[in-house]
Design a protein around this motif. Structure first.
Motif, short mmCIF file in Angstrom:
data_model
loop_
_atom_site.label_atom_id
_atom_site.label_comp_id
_atom_site.label_asym_id
_atom_site.label_seq_id
_atom_site.Cartn_x
_atom_site.Cartn_y
_atom_site.Cartn_z
N LEU A 1 11.51 -0.79 -5.89
CA LEU A 1 11.22 -1.29 -4.55
C LEU A 1 10.30 -0.32 -3.80
O LEU A 1 9.36 -0.74 -3.12
N LEU A 2 10.54 0.97 -3.95
CA LEU A 2 9.71 1.95 -3.25
C LEU A 2 8.26 1.92 -3.73
O LEU A 2 7.33 2.06 -2.94
N LEU A 3 8.06 1.69 -5.01
CA LEU A 3 6.69 1.61 -5.52
C LEU A 3 6.01 0.36 -4.97
O LEU A 3 4.86 0.41 -4.51
N SER A 4 6.72 -0.75 -4.98
CA SER A 4 6.18 -1.98 -4.42
C SER A 4 5.84 -1.78 -2.93
O SER A 4 4.78 -2.21 -2.46
N ASN A 5 6.73 -1.12 -2.22
CA ASN A 5 6.49 -0.85 -0.80
C ASN A 5 5.22 -0.02 -0.59
O ASN A 5 4.50 -0.24 0.39
N ALA A 6 4.96 0.93 -1.47
CA ALA A 6 3.76 1.77 -1.33
C ALA A 6 2.50 0.91 -1.40
O ALA A 6 1.56 1.09 -0.61
N TYR A 7 2.46 -0.03 -2.35
CA TYR A 7 1.29 -0.93 -2.44
C TYR A 7 1.22 -1.85 -1.22
O TYR A 7 0.15 -2.06 -0.63
N HIS A 8 2.37 -2.41 -0.85
CA HIS A 8 2.39 -3.36 0.27
C HIS A 8 2.01 -2.68 1.58
O HIS A 8 1.20 -3.21 2.36
N SER A 9 2.56 -1.51 1.85
CA SER A 9 2.24 -0.79 3.10
C SER A 9 0.75 -0.44 3.15
O SER A 9 0.13 -0.52 4.22
N SER A 10 0.20 -0.05 2.02
CA SER A 10 -1.23 0.30 1.98
C SER A 10 -2.09 -0.90 2.31
O SER A 10 -3.06 -0.80 3.09
N LEU A 11 -1.75 -2.06 1.75
CA LEU A 11 -2.54 -3.26 2.01
C LEU A 11 -2.39 -3.74 3.45
O LEU A 11 -3.36 -4.17 4.07
N SER A 12 -1.18 -3.64 4.00
CA SER A 12 -0.98 -4.05 5.40
C SER A 12 -1.82 -3.19 6.34
O SER A 12 -2.45 -3.72 7.26
N LEU A 13 -1.81 -1.90 6.08
CA LEU A 13 -2.60 -0.99 6.91
C LEU A 13 -4.10 -1.27 6.75
O LEU A 13 -4.86 -1.29 7.72
N ALA A 14 -4.51 -1.53 5.53
CA ALA A 14 -5.92 -1.85 5.25
C ALA A 14 -6.36 -3.05 6.08
O ALA A 14 -7.41 -3.02 6.74
N HIS B 1 4.10 1.04 -17.89
CA HIS B 1 4.10 -0.42 -18.02
C HIS B 1 4.78 -1.08 -16.82
O HIS B 1 4.26 -2.03 -16.23
N LEU B 2 5.93 -0.52 -16.44
CA LEU B 2 6.66 -1.07 -15.30
C LEU B 2 5.86 -0.88 -14.00
O LEU B 2 5.79 -1.78 -13.16
N ALA B 3 5.24 0.27 -13.85
CA ALA B 3 4.44 0.53 -12.64
C ALA B 3 3.27 -0.46 -12.54
O ALA B 3 2.98 -0.98 -11.46
N ALA B 4 2.63 -0.75 -13.66
CA ALA B 4 1.49 -1.67 -13.65
C ALA B 4 1.95 -3.09 -13.30
O ALA B 4 1.27 -3.81 -12.56
N GLN B 5 3.12 -3.47 -13.82
CA GLN B 5 3.67 -4.79 -13.49
C GLN B 5 3.96 -4.90 -11.99
O GLN B 5 3.61 -5.89 -11.35
#
Ligand code: ADP
Length: 168
Positions: free
Chosen positions: A90-103, A126-130
């Motif tokens: 969840l934390l990894l997904s949040n890092a991508y999502h937060s970055s895009l929201s800020l962008a 593999h899991l990180a890429a997914q």
């Protein structure tokens, strides 16, 4: 609709509106991609980061790009991999999502991500890429006209192959 693209290369050389940094919670620089971004951006970047009071894991903050080609650097903090039972996915997904929201809030239309947490933080690649591709795809589906390109910049062959298989 945004394009998701994959390249093998160095994120500091990307000509996009924003590059994302896989930072640590201090935001004061480190090794890996963080060190490379600070080196390329010059000392203005750490001065700007000092004013941000750090960043929690899964969240994101923004600065100018200084000497980089990109106007902005979005600093996010991925989780350290502790075996998978510490909310890492969840934390990894949040890092991508937060970055895009800020962008989107800053009008960024082209953005490049490194493979967050897959270096010294030890997240299985593999899991990180997914998680990265699913989170980004979901975000662009939900914000269809906000972003033109999300580029995954892979530094190593293994990640490059994983992302190519997932994006194909
Ligand atoms: P983390 O602490 O989030 O694991 P690292 O910087 O150790 O961060 O690694 C994250 C990813 O960034 C790794 O896949 C690493 O190979 C990659 N990387 C390192 N230098 C660069 C660079 N200049 N451009 C793009 N990716 C890079």
């Amino acid at each position: 609709m945004a394009k998701l693209t994959v390249i093998k290369g160095d994120i500091t050389l990307q000509e996009v509106d924003a590059i994302v940094n896989a930072a640590n919670t201090s935001l004061l620089g480190g090794g890996g991609v963080d060190g490379a971004i600070h080196l390329a951006a010059g000392p203005g970047l750490v001065d700007a980061c000092k004013k941000l009071n750090g960043c929690a894991t899964g969240e994101a903050k923004i600065t100018e790009g200084f000497r980089l080609q990109s106007q902005y650097v979005i600093h996010t903090v991925g989780p350290v991999w502790h075996g998978g039972n510490d909310n890492e996915e969840l934390l990894l997904s949040n890092a991508y999502h937060s970055s895009l929201s800020l962008a989107v809030r800053y009008g960024v239309r082209t953005i490049a991500f490194p493979n967050i947490s897959t270096g010294v933080y030890g997240f299985p690649k593999h899991l990180a890429a997914q998680i990265a591709t699913e989170t980004v795809q979901r975000f662009v589906d939900e914000h269809p006209s906000a972003i033109d390109e999300v580029r995954f910049v892979c530094f190593d062959e293994e990640n490059y192959n994983l992302y190519n298989d997932l994006i194909a």
